[in-house]
Design an enzyme around this catalytic site. Structure first.
Site, PDB file in Angstrom:
ATOM      1  N   HIS A  71       0.947  -1.389  -0.109  1.00 52.59           N
ATOM      2  CA  HIS A  71       0.080  -0.009   0.070  1.00 52.59           C
ATOM      3  C   HIS A  71       0.883   1.079   0.067  1.00 52.59           C
ATOM      4  O   HIS A  71       1.806   1.412   0.678  1.00 52.59           O
ATOM      5  CB  HIS A  71      -0.887   0.036   1.078  1.00 52.59           C
ATOM      6  CG  HIS A  71      -2.130  -1.046   1.087  1.00 52.59           C
ATOM      7  ND1 HIS A  71      -1.766  -2.321   1.399  1.00 52.59           N
ATOM      8  CD2 HIS A  71      -3.409  -0.993   0.661  1.00 52.59           C
ATOM      9  CE1 HIS A  71      -3.049  -2.841   0.887  1.00 52.59           C
ATOM     10  NE2 HIS A  71      -3.961  -2.028   0.777  1.00 52.59           N
ATOM     11  N   SER A  88      -6.446   3.197  -5.436  1.00 54.28           N
ATOM     12  CA  SER A  88      -5.915   4.181  -4.316  1.00 54.28           C
ATOM     13  C   SER A  88      -6.064   5.621  -4.651  1.00 54.28           C
ATOM     14  O   SER A  88      -6.288   6.338  -3.748  1.00 54.28           O
ATOM     15  CB  SER A  88      -4.269   3.793  -4.224  1.00 54.28           C
ATOM     16  OG  SER A  88      -4.105   2.539  -3.721  1.00 54.28           O
ATOM     17  N   GLU A  91      -9.555   6.517  -4.024  1.00 52.61           N
ATOM     18  CA  GLU A  91      -9.588   6.540  -2.450  1.00 52.61           C
ATOM     19  C   GLU A  91      -9.224   7.639  -1.988  1.00 52.61           C
ATOM     20  O   GLU A  91      -9.695   8.515  -1.068  1.00 52.61           O
ATOM     21  CB  GLU A  91      -9.074   5.231  -1.923  1.00 52.61           C
ATOM     22  CG  GLU A  91     -10.102   3.940  -2.382  1.00 52.61           C
ATOM     23  CD  GLU A  91      -9.272   2.681  -2.262  1.00 52.61           C
ATOM     24  OE1 GLU A  91     -10.075   1.816  -2.699  1.00 52.61           O
ATOM     25  OE2 GLU A  91      -8.027   2.606  -1.709  1.00 52.61           O
ATOM     26  N   PHE A 123       1.323   3.330   6.974  1.00 51.91           N
ATOM     27  CA  PHE A 123      -0.062   3.726   7.538  1.00 51.91           C
ATOM     28  C   PHE A 123      -1.161   3.261   6.784  1.00 51.91           C
ATOM     29  O   PHE A 123      -1.074   3.724   5.197  1.00 51.91           O
ATOM     30  CB  PHE A 123      -0.045   5.087   7.920  1.00 51.91           C
ATOM     31  CG  PHE A 123      -1.461   5.507   8.567  1.00 51.91           C
ATOM     32  CD1 PHE A 123      -1.704   4.875   9.957  1.00 51.91           C
ATOM     33  CD2 PHE A 123      -2.529   6.125   7.909  1.00 51.91           C
ATOM     34  CE1 PHE A 123      -3.022   5.325  10.520  1.00 51.91           C
ATOM     35  CE2 PHE A 123      -3.569   6.556   8.635  1.00 51.91           C
ATOM     36  CZ  PHE A 123      -3.912   6.266   9.935  1.00 51.91           C
ATOM     37  N   ALA A 126      -8.671   2.595   5.752  1.00 49.29           N
ATOM     38  CA  ALA A 126      -9.831   2.605   4.692  1.00 49.29           C
ATOM     39  C   ALA A 126     -10.482   4.088   4.783  1.00 49.29           C
ATOM     40  O   ALA A 126     -10.956   4.260   5.641  1.00 49.29           O
ATOM     41  CB  ALA A 126     -11.044   1.597   4.970  1.00 49.29           C
ATOM     42  N   VAL A 127      -9.834   4.970   3.723  1.00 50.78           N
ATOM     43  CA  VAL A 127     -10.237   6.261   3.939  1.00 50.78           C
ATOM     44  C   VAL A 127     -11.885   6.698   3.514  1.00 50.78           C
ATOM     45  O   VAL A 127     -12.396   7.743   3.794  1.00 50.78           O
ATOM     46  CB  VAL A 127      -9.263   7.258   3.067  1.00 50.78           C
ATOM     47  CG1 VAL A 127      -7.947   6.953   3.269  1.00 50.78           C
ATOM     48  CG2 VAL A 127      -9.533   6.688   1.597  1.00 50.78           C
TER      49      VAL A 127
END
Length: 171
Positions: A71, A88, A91, A123, A126-127
């Site tokens: 990630h 990504s 998001e 870090f 899940a935004v």
């Protein structure tokens, strides 16, 4: 991952087609889809997600760390260079991370650095449903955790992200 598939179509796919269709659900980790494919057929989208989540949770420690490390940092170098996966990027944009003020960007970069130094991986959150402020609060809060807690929390966040991504692809 712009294409959408019915659950019936997903169940009917060859293992290779299944991995091609769903391999990006878990960031740069097609092995999750590969292991879930063995559990077909799925009666519901939730069963499919549960199989993928079970594959992640059953993975060995090295695989889980590699999954976390797959990630990108939030508003990090990959985002600045436009190197995020489509998922990504969407998001992070949805959470407003691409619209940080210079001060917020400096704060996120400092938190990224501190977090990575402490835990050895980026870090992950899940935004969806978060904004910049709540993400920064979670960042600061989770920096207080120990490594084992953060590995567990990161994996659970990744599973949550996978659920959101899966719901966008399988109908």
């Amino acid at each position: 991952m712009n294409r959408q598939f019915s659950l019936a179509a997903v169940n009917a796919m060859s293992p290779e087609q299944f991995v091609n269709a769903l391999g990006a659900i878990f960031e740069h980790s097609p092995w999750v889809a590969q292991r879930a494919a063995e559990k077909r057929p799925f009666r519901t989208l939730q069963q499919l997600h549960d199989a993928m989540a079970a594959a992640v949770r059953a993975a060995d420690a090295d695989e889980r760390i590699k999954l976390i490390r797959a990630h990108p940092e939030l508003a990090g170098k990959a985002a600045m260079r436009g190197e995020l996966t489509e998922e990504s990027a969407r998001e992070q944009h949805g959470a407003g991370l691409d619209q940080c003020t210079p001060e917020q960007l400096a704060q996120v970069q400092q938190l990224n650095r501190r977090y990575n130094e402490k835990f050895g991986f980026p870090f992950v959150i899940a935004v969806k449903g978060h904004d910049r402020h709540s993400i920064l609060m979670q960042f600061a809060k989770r920096l207080e955790n120990d490594r084992n807690t953060e590995v567990h929390e990161s994996i659970e966040q990744i599973i949550k992200i996978g659920g959101f991504r899966l719901a966008a692809v399988v109908r």
